[in-house]
Design a protein around this motif. Structure first.
Motif, PDB file in Angstrom:
ATOM      1  N   LEU A  54      29.406  37.011  39.239  1.00 15.73           N
ATOM      2  CA  LEU A  54      30.777  36.714  38.810  1.00 15.73           C
ATOM      3  C   LEU A  54      31.575  36.051  39.929  1.00 15.73           C
ATOM      4  N   ALA A  55      31.469  36.616  41.129  1.00 11.53           N
ATOM      5  CA  ALA A  55      32.213  36.071  42.259  1.00 11.53           C
ATOM      6  C   ALA A  55      31.732  34.663  42.595  1.00 11.53           C
ATOM      7  N   GLY A  56      30.415  34.447  42.553  1.00 15.02           N
ATOM      8  CA  GLY A  56      29.873  33.129  42.858  1.00 15.02           C
ATOM      9  C   GLY A  56      30.291  32.086  41.850  1.00 15.02           C
ATOM     10  N   ASN A  90      34.753  28.389  44.309  1.00 11.92           N
ATOM     11  CA  ASN A  90      34.304  27.009  44.460  1.00 11.92           C
ATOM     12  C   ASN A  90      34.117  26.610  45.923  1.00 11.92           C
ATOM     13  N   LYS A  91      34.512  27.499  46.830  1.00 12.77           N
ATOM     14  CA  LYS A  91      34.336  27.222  48.248  1.00 12.77           C
ATOM     15  C   LYS A  91      34.192  28.533  49.003  1.00 12.77           C
ATOM     16  N   PHE A  92      33.753  28.420  50.252  1.00 11.26           N
ATOM     17  CA  PHE A  92      33.432  29.619  51.020  1.00 11.26           C
ATOM     18  C   PHE A  92      34.670  30.453  51.330  1.00 11.26           C
ATOM     19  N   ILE A 128      37.216  37.262  48.420  1.00 15.16           N
ATOM     20  CA  ILE A 128      36.717  38.265  47.477  1.00 15.16           C
ATOM     21  C   ILE A 128      35.985  39.378  48.225  1.00 15.16           C
ATOM     22  N   THR A 129      35.168  38.996  49.202  1.00 17.27           N
ATOM     23  CA  THR A 129      34.406  39.989  49.964  1.00 17.27           C
ATOM     24  C   THR A 129      35.324  40.880  50.790  1.00 17.27           C
ATOM     25  N   ASN A 130      36.284  40.263  51.478  1.00 17.77           N
ATOM     26  CA  ASN A 130      37.136  41.009  52.407  1.00 17.77           C
ATOM     27  C   ASN A 130      38.191  41.862  51.714  1.00 17.77           C
ATOM     28  N   PHE A 131      38.709  41.395  50.576  1.00 20.37           N
ATOM     29  CA  PHE A 131      39.835  42.090  49.952  1.00 20.37           C
ATOM     30  C   PHE A 131      39.457  42.885  48.708  1.00 20.37           C
ATOM     31  N   VAL A 167      27.355  30.044  45.280  1.00 25.06           N
ATOM     32  CA  VAL A 167      28.392  29.262  45.965  1.00 25.06           C
ATOM     33  C   VAL A 167      27.761  28.134  46.775  1.00 25.06           C
ATOM     34  N   ILE A 168      26.684  28.412  47.487  1.00 20.02           N
ATOM     35  CA  ILE A 168      26.024  27.363  48.262  1.00 20.02           C
ATOM     36  C   ILE A 168      25.536  26.249  47.345  1.00 20.02           C
ATOM     37  N   ALA A 169      24.955  26.606  46.202  1.00 13.89           N
ATOM     38  CA  ALA A 169      24.478  25.597  45.258  1.00 13.89           C
ATOM     39  C   ALA A 169      25.634  24.756  44.722  1.00 13.89           C
ATOM     40  N   LYS A 170      26.782  25.384  44.479  1.00 12.11           N
ATOM     41  CA  LYS A 170      27.943  24.636  43.980  1.00 12.11           C
ATOM     42  C   LYS A 170      28.515  23.717  45.057  1.00 12.11           C
ATOM     43  N   VAL A 171      28.607  24.216  46.272  1.00  9.12           N
ATOM     44  CA  VAL A 171      29.156  23.407  47.369  1.00  9.12           C
ATOM     45  C   VAL A 171      28.241  22.221  47.679  1.00  9.12           C
TER      46      VAL A 171
END
Length: 267
Positions: A170-172, A176-178, A184-187, A95-99
């Motif tokens: 998969l999640a990453g 596309n954003k934090f 995904i992490t919380n739910f 995610v960091i790399a995409k952002v």
């Protein structure tokens, strides 16, 4: 000067081992640079969980599966910490790399989609194993817990780190954003890890809830590590290993498929 294609052609058994090693090393160095956040913080959090549950209900709870409640609880906390860290390592990296817009730097080298996936998984797995070894040392030296079946414990730690690292890929890829990653992490990740026998034996649940729990691969990860540490479990470790190996293979295949298609990775 050699081109990327020429360097990529230097493969052994069809695998770009140098590229795979380099990607895995980058992922490891990424979390080692901030080790106080990635390694020390999870240990402190796990210690707080153990202290709070032991002080609050440990004395009244009595033995569980024939062992003190603290000994029953410790393996669940260990695996919960492993899976959360393995997931966080791969998902945050992508995610960091995409952002930041530099995901192309990872996609351009002569690495196949499978090599990319395995490189990310290796980094997340090593972070999970390092956390597990540190917590295991504390369990043995401080809490006085003896490891009943070390090989089984190690097998499930590796399977847990691999499964959640692949799930983090998969999640990453999807996020596309934090904000999406946090959702995904919380739910998804946190409820699955908490509601899978971390703090209790599923034998105490109603029959319907037991069936639901047995459909959760994370239950078998926690139950398997518990068997490795205290020698007691709610299910057969052989069944747990079969389920977990199948889950790792399936999630890794999905991650490979998304990288193969360039889903949400290529502009």
């Amino acid at each position: 000067m050699q081109s990327f294609d020429e360097m990529g052609s230097r493969r052994f058994s069809g695998v770009n081992w140098l590229g795979l090693y380099t990607l895995a090393l980058r992922e490891v160095q990424r979390f080692l640079v901030v080790w106080t956040q990635t390694l020390l913080a999870p240990l402190v959090t796990a210690g707080l969980f153990l202290a709070i549950f032991t002080l609050a209900i440990g004395a009244r709870r009595g033995d569980v599966m024939g062992v003190p409640f603290l000994h029953f609880l410790a393996p669940g906390i260990l695996m919960m910490t492993v899976i959360q860290n393995a997931f966080a390592n791969t998902s945050s990296s992508i995610v960091i790399a995409k952002v930041q817009g530099n995901i192309v730097d990872t996609l351009m080298p002569p690495l196949s989609p499978l090599e990319l996936v395995l490189g990310y998984i290796a980094g997340g797995l090593l972070r999970g194993v390092m956390v597990a070894l540190a917590l295991g040392t504390v369990m043995v030296l401080v809490l006085g817990i003896s490891i009943a079946h070390p090989v089984w414990a190690l097998i499930f730690v590796v399977l847990g780190g691999s499964f959640m690292a692949a799930l983090g890929v998969l999640a990453g890829v999807y996020a596309n954003k934090f904000d999406q990653m946090a959702a995904i992490t919380n739910f998804i990740v946190t409820p699955l890890s908490f509601l899978s026998g971390t703090f209790y034996s599923i034998e105490n649940l109603p029959p319907a809830m037991q069936i639901i729990s047995r459909m959760n691969p994370i239950f078998y990860l926690i139950d398997g590590v518990r068997y490795g540490v205290i020698g007691q479990s709610d299910s057969s470790p052989w069944l747990g290993m079969l389920v977990c190996v199948s889950a790792v293979a399936f999630v890794t295949y999905l991650a490979w498929f998304l990288f193969q298609r360039g889903y949400r990775l290529k502009p």
